[in-house]
Write a protein that holds these residues in place. Structure first.
Motif, PDB file in Angstrom:
ATOM      1  N   LEU A  26       0.828  -1.211   0.000  1.00  0.00           N
ATOM      2  CA  LEU A  26       0.000   0.000   0.000  1.00  0.00           C
ATOM      3  C   LEU A  26       0.859   1.256   0.000  1.00  0.00           C
ATOM      4  N   HIS A  27       1.865   1.273   0.874  1.00  0.00           N
ATOM      5  CA  HIS A  27       2.706   2.467   0.951  1.00  0.00           C
ATOM      6  C   HIS A  27       3.536   2.625  -0.320  1.00  0.00           C
ATOM      7  N   GLY A  28       4.079   1.545  -0.833  1.00  0.00           N
ATOM      8  CA  GLY A  28       4.854   1.618  -2.068  1.00  0.00           C
ATOM      9  C   GLY A  28       4.015   2.130  -3.222  1.00  0.00           C
ATOM     10  N   GLY A  29       2.809   1.590  -3.371  1.00  0.00           N
ATOM     11  CA  GLY A  29       1.927   2.036  -4.447  1.00  0.00           C
ATOM     12  C   GLY A  29       1.527   3.492  -4.307  1.00  0.00           C
ATOM     13  N   LEU A  30       1.211   3.909  -3.086  1.00  0.00           N
ATOM     14  CA  LEU A  30       0.853   5.305  -2.831  1.00  0.00           C
ATOM     15  C   LEU A  30       2.029   6.219  -3.151  1.00  0.00           C
ATOM     16  N   CYS A  31       3.226   5.834  -2.713  1.00  0.00           N
ATOM     17  CA  CYS A  31       4.419   6.659  -2.985  1.00  0.00           C
ATOM     18  C   CYS A  31       4.689   6.736  -4.482  1.00  0.00           C
ATOM     19  N   GLY A  32       4.543   5.615  -5.183  1.00  0.00           N
ATOM     20  CA  GLY A  32       4.735   5.622  -6.631  1.00  0.00           C
ATOM     21  C   GLY A  32       3.736   6.529  -7.322  1.00  0.00           C
ATOM     22  N   TRP A  33       2.481   6.434  -6.910  1.00  0.00           N
ATOM     23  CA  TRP A  33       1.419   7.274  -7.474  1.00  0.00           C
ATOM     24  C   TRP A  33       1.752   8.754  -7.284  1.00  0.00           C
ATOM     25  N   LEU A  84       7.643   2.770   4.674  1.00  0.00           N
ATOM     26  CA  LEU A  84       6.846   2.024   5.637  1.00  0.00           C
ATOM     27  C   LEU A  84       6.748   0.598   5.115  1.00  0.00           C
ATOM     28  N   LEU A  85       7.530  -0.267   5.721  1.00  0.00           N
ATOM     29  CA  LEU A  85       7.642  -1.643   5.231  1.00  0.00           C
ATOM     30  C   LEU A  85       6.919  -2.649   6.110  1.00  0.00           C
ATOM     31  N   PHE A 100      11.209  -5.523  -1.353  1.00  0.00           N
ATOM     32  CA  PHE A 100      11.007  -5.877  -2.766  1.00  0.00           C
ATOM     33  C   PHE A 100       9.535  -5.684  -3.153  1.00  0.00           C
ATOM     34  N   ASP A 101       8.612  -6.053  -2.260  1.00  0.00           N
ATOM     35  CA  ASP A 101       7.180  -5.850  -2.516  1.00  0.00           C
ATOM     36  C   ASP A 101       6.864  -4.354  -2.613  1.00  0.00           C
ATOM     37  N   TRP A 102       7.489  -3.568  -1.741  1.00  0.00           N
ATOM     38  CA  TRP A 102       7.293  -2.121  -1.755  1.00  0.00           C
ATOM     39  C   TRP A 102       7.717  -1.566  -3.116  1.00  0.00           C
ATOM     40  N   ARG A 133      14.908  -3.330 -10.883  1.00  0.00           N
ATOM     41  CA  ARG A 133      15.726  -4.511 -10.551  1.00  0.00           C
ATOM     42  C   ARG A 133      15.396  -5.010  -9.148  1.00  0.00           C
ATOM     43  N   LEU A 134      15.232  -4.097  -8.204  1.00  0.00           N
ATOM     44  CA  LEU A 134      14.866  -4.503  -6.847  1.00  0.00           C
ATOM     45  C   LEU A 134      13.468  -5.129  -6.823  1.00  0.00           C
ATOM     46  N   ALA A 135      12.567  -4.574  -7.610  1.00  0.00           N
ATOM     47  CA  ALA A 135      11.206  -5.112  -7.664  1.00  0.00           C
ATOM     48  C   ALA A 135      11.188  -6.541  -8.188  1.00  0.00           C
ATOM     49  N   GLY A 136      12.142  -6.877  -9.040  1.00  0.00           N
ATOM     50  CA  GLY A 136      12.218  -8.224  -9.587  1.00  0.00           C
ATOM     51  C   GLY A 136      13.056  -9.179  -8.765  1.00  0.00           C
ATOM     52  N   ALA A 137      13.603  -8.671  -7.672  1.00  0.00           N
ATOM     53  CA  ALA A 137      14.479  -9.508  -6.838  1.00  0.00           C
ATOM     54  C   ALA A 137      13.660 -10.414  -5.931  1.00  0.00           C
ATOM     55  N   SER A 138      14.319 -11.452  -5.467  1.00  0.00           N
ATOM     56  CA  SER A 138      13.707 -12.323  -4.457  1.00  0.00           C
ATOM     57  C   SER A 138      14.750 -12.586  -3.379  1.00  0.00           C
ATOM     58  N   VAL A 139      14.272 -12.917  -2.221  1.00  0.00           N
ATOM     59  CA  VAL A 139      15.153 -13.143  -1.086  1.00  0.00           C
ATOM     60  C   VAL A 139      15.849 -14.489  -1.254  1.00  0.00           C
ATOM     61  N   GLN A 140      17.161 -14.440  -1.190  1.00  0.00           N
ATOM     62  CA  GLN A 140      17.964 -15.666  -1.246  1.00  0.00           C
ATOM     63  C   GLN A 140      18.314 -16.063   0.183  1.00  0.00           C
ATOM     64  N   GLU A 141      19.388 -16.776   0.334  1.00  0.00           N
ATOM     65  CA  GLU A 141      19.841 -17.157   1.664  1.00  0.00           C
ATOM     66  C   GLU A 141      20.281 -15.919   2.441  1.00  0.00           C
ATOM     67  N   ILE A 142      19.799 -15.810   3.638  1.00  0.00           N
ATOM     68  CA  ILE A 142      20.168 -14.703   4.513  1.00  0.00           C
ATOM     69  C   ILE A 142      20.678 -15.304   5.811  1.00  0.00           C
TER      70      ILE A 142
END
Length: 181
Positions: A26-33, A84-85, A100-102, A133-142
């Motif tokens: 929600l916050h990511g979409g609002l900020c993008g808008w 806001l994550l 990444f979702d944001w 690029r970040l939007a297309g990323a996925s979490v690997q081993e952390i």
């Protein structure tokens, strides 16, 4: 400057309106808008989530507060804008996924507002590509260690600055040019 509502309050308000989006989305979409030049409107979820059937949040609600605080932060010359994550107490893996979702939601909102040819500087175009690029990323081993925690903090700061740059290109720059004419 109004404070951002808590992630818990936003999540509760989102569920009440059946928005089907996380706090980060929600916050990511609002900020993008908003960064793309979208209208500051009480009915922002319908615009940001591209669903005209969604109701507008009630005045004074957590979602209305999210909009008001985000607009104020983006327009603040002191660079007070923050991402806001969600809950800061979540494991590192979940916070990284929230970032990444944001970013994914930011790109959606930005594209809806700015259109296919936004007025971007060279730096803005590069920042937008990096966000993609970040939007297309996925979490690997952390490893959940200090090094990974530091890397996530650096990514969050990069995203924060990229958003301010894009907002400057698409909103503040055109507004400034209009005031000079």
């Amino acid at each position: 400057m109004p404070d951002l509502p808590t992630p818990e309050d936003i999540d509760e308000a989102s569920r009440a309106l059946q928005l089907g989006a996380s706090v980060a989305e929600l916050h990511g979409g609002l900020c993008g808008w908003l960064a793309g030049g979208g209208e500051d409107t009480a009915a922002w979820p319908a615009r940001v989530l591209a669903d005209p059937g969604l109701p507008a949040p009630a005045p004074g609600s957590a979602l209305d507060g999210l909009r008001r605080a985000t607009v104020a932060q983006l327009g603040d010359g002191e660079f007070s804008f923050e991402l806001l994550l969600g809950d800061d107490d979540l494991p590192l893996r979940q916070r990284a996924q929230a970032l990444f979702d944001w970013c994914r939601s930011f790109l959606g909102g930005f594209g809806l507002a700015a259109g296919a040819q936004p007025p971007l500087s060279e730096e803005g175009a590069e920042a937008l590509q990096d966000l993609a690029r970040l939007a297309g990323a996925s979490v690997q081993e952390i490893d959940e260690d200090d090094e990974d925690e530091s890397a996530l903090s650096e990514l969050e700061e990069f995203v924060r600055v990229a958003v301010l740059l894009l907002h400057g290109d698409c909103v503040l720059g055109p507004r400034h040019r209009r005031s000079l004419n």
